[in-house]
Design an enzyme around this catalytic site. Structure first.
Site, PDB file in Angstrom:
ATOM      1  N   ALA A 122       0.856  -1.188   0.000  1.00  0.00           N
ATOM      2  CA  ALA A 122       0.000   0.000   0.000  1.00  0.00           C
ATOM      3  C   ALA A 122       0.895   1.242   0.000  1.00  0.00           C
ATOM      4  O   ALA A 122       2.114   1.146   0.243  1.00  0.00           O
ATOM      5  CB  ALA A 122      -0.912  -0.004   1.226  1.00  0.00           C
ATOM      6  N   LYS A 123       0.334   2.372  -0.280  1.00  0.00           N
ATOM      7  CA  LYS A 123       1.085   3.628  -0.213  1.00  0.00           C
ATOM      8  C   LYS A 123       0.090   4.774  -0.131  1.00  0.00           C
ATOM      9  O   LYS A 123      -1.052   4.631  -0.569  1.00  0.00           O
ATOM     10  CB  LYS A 123       1.960   3.789  -1.469  1.00  0.00           C
ATOM     11  CG  LYS A 123       3.126   4.749  -1.305  1.00  0.00           C
ATOM     12  CD  LYS A 123       4.322   4.108  -0.660  1.00  0.00           C
ATOM     13  CE  LYS A 123       5.460   5.100  -0.513  1.00  0.00           C
ATOM     14  NZ  LYS A 123       6.718   4.407  -0.148  1.00  0.00           N
TER      15      LYS A 123
END
Ligand code: NAD
Length: 433
Positions: A122-123
């Protein structure tokens, strides 16, 4: 002056899946295409890797100190959660886009699988120049963003961490905001926290230590002594600064550095602790007395043994790759080398240690931090560093072996190892409903 509100950008959704629009996401898609022939029967699941599982765009309105309201655009993308909760940093930068965050989230999936920590990828990010904000404005921005993405983050769902322009203080605000919203102190919702708030010893240095560890491993394999090696580092922040320090402590010479403020050269090697002090005081390497000013364009052609891009993506391009004089490039940054430049470096026999393994030390110690938070039992710095080095060495050895066996680059080898793990998990879980 505070930055004016950034206008909303029209993100036409289908365009982010267009591989010909070669932003960071297009580069990632090309990397997946390169690895697909090596995935055997798992290649039937490869489309999973070409789409983010979930992407959230949020409006982040805050009161500026002058009483006006500014709106910023924020993102949180969960690329893949087949192997565990989403995991990846939060970036505050004026150039952040959805496409960039998507690519960074995908590289987190690859990285986490490459070092075999039980996370997906994720980011997150906010399109803002945080240097234009007061401390109070930065806190309000962080807290409102955290509330907005609170819909999808959580200690067992998606765990943010620091990235460019975010730090332990920002993580403390995120942890507090999430905790206030759910009504309990949830230290495991972010990593990279201050040590007094459930952070881990060794986390701040972990990415740089990982860069150093894989660098030493690779140098041994190609017969390059670290003692006396010439090092050039772009980006002298958390990653580049620590990596430079560790290489210098091992007897290497940091002969060139570049950051957003300037470029420096010193053929005899710089006094790295003094340079780090200077950066801590002034915010940049510019003005450091122990080196000479270098023209920014010349940085890439400095003769060196090891070049460490540790700033932003897209720095090594078809234009400067032919000039690089290094034997080895260690990607401290995420995505610093364009695919064309990657090919040029390979043709020129310059060994590239790709981001997806080289800078995985940070998320490895983030994983240790998360485990410590859940068990409320904290390890010594020595224990953490030893475990980190062991994970990095094991992961690098596996990737090196695949590269040798299949005759591919270390980047493709890392993708083979990681994509196989992710898609195997995908296949075993099956589709629901
Ligand atoms: P940081 O904010 O501590 O440092 C960034 C550095 O890059 C600074 O020295 C800055 O001056 C320099 N920089 C910015 N723009 C530049 C430009 N245009 N030209 C030259 N230098 C420039 O950030 P960081 O945490 O060290 O992250 C650096 C890179 O490493 C990013 O790509 C990040 O995604 C990646 N990374 C960080 C971690 C981590 O744990 N911090 C982990 C994995 C990957």
């Amino acid at each position: 002056m505070p930055q004016a509100a950034t206008p909303l950008i029209n993100h036409a959704l289908p365009s982010y899946l267009d591989p010909h629009h070669l932003g960071p996401w297009g580069i990632y898609l090309q990397q997946v295409d390169r690895v697909t022939p090596y995935l055997g029967h798992l290649s039937r699941w490869v489309e999973t890797l070409k789409r983010p599982k979930r992407a959230l765009i949020v409006d982040v309105p805050i009161h500026l100190d002058d009483g006006t309201v500014a709106h910023f655009e924020g993102y949180r993308v969960q690329h893949n959660t087949s192997r565990g909760p989403g995991k990846g940093g939060v970036r505050f930068h004026q150039d952040v886009t959805l496409s960039e965050v998507m690519a960074l989230s995908a590289w987190m999936s690859i990285k986490n699988a490459a070092v075999n920590v039980p996370y997906g990828g994720a980011k997150g990010g906010i399109r803002v120049n945080p240097k234009t904000l007061s401390l109070g404005e930065l806190e309000r921005l962080t807290r409102r963003y955290t509330s907005e993405i609170g819909l999808i983050i959580g200690p067992t769902k998606d765990i943010p961490a620091p990235d460019v322009n975010t730090n332990a203080q920002v993580m403390a605000w995120m942890m507090d905001t999430y905790s206030m919203n759910v009504g309990e102190t949830a230290t495991g919702v972010v990593t990279g926290k201050p040590v007094d708030l459930g952070g881990s010893l060794g986390r701040r240095e972990a990415t740089g230590r990982g860069v150093f560890t894989v660098g030493v491993e690779a140098a041994q394999r190609i017969g390059m002594p670290i003692e006396g090696a010439r090092i050039a580092v772009q980006g002298f922040g958390n990653v580049g600064g620590i990596a430079g320090k560790l290489f210098a402590e091992a007897g290497a010479r940091v002969v060139a550095v570049q950051d957003h403020g300037g470029s420096l050269v010193n053929d005899r090697g710089m006094d790295v602790p003094a340079l780090l002090d200077h950066v801590a005081r002034t915010g940049s390497v510019a003005g450091f007395a122990g080196a000479e000013v270098l023209d920014a364009g010349e940085f890439w052609s400095i003769p060196c043994d090891i070049l460490i891009p540790a700033a932003l993506e897209g720095q090594i391009t078809a234009a400067n790759a032919p000039k690089i004089q290094a034997r080895m490039v260690i990607e401290g940054a995420n995505g610093p080398t364009t695919p064309e430049a990657d090919d040029i470096l390979q043709e020129r026999n310059i060994l590239v240690l790709p981001d997806v393994i080289a800078n995985a030390g940070g998320v490895t110690v983030s994983y240790f931090e998360w485990v410590q938070d859940f068990s409320s039992f904290f390890w010594t710095e020595d224990e953490i560093n030893q475990r980190l080095v062991r994970v990095m060495k094991e992961a690098f050895t596996a990737v090196w072996q695949v590269a040798q066996d299949k005759g591919v680059s270390l980047r493709t080898a890392t993708f083979i190892v990681a994509c196989t793990r992710i898609l195997h998990a995908r296949e075993m879980r099956g589709l629901y409903p």
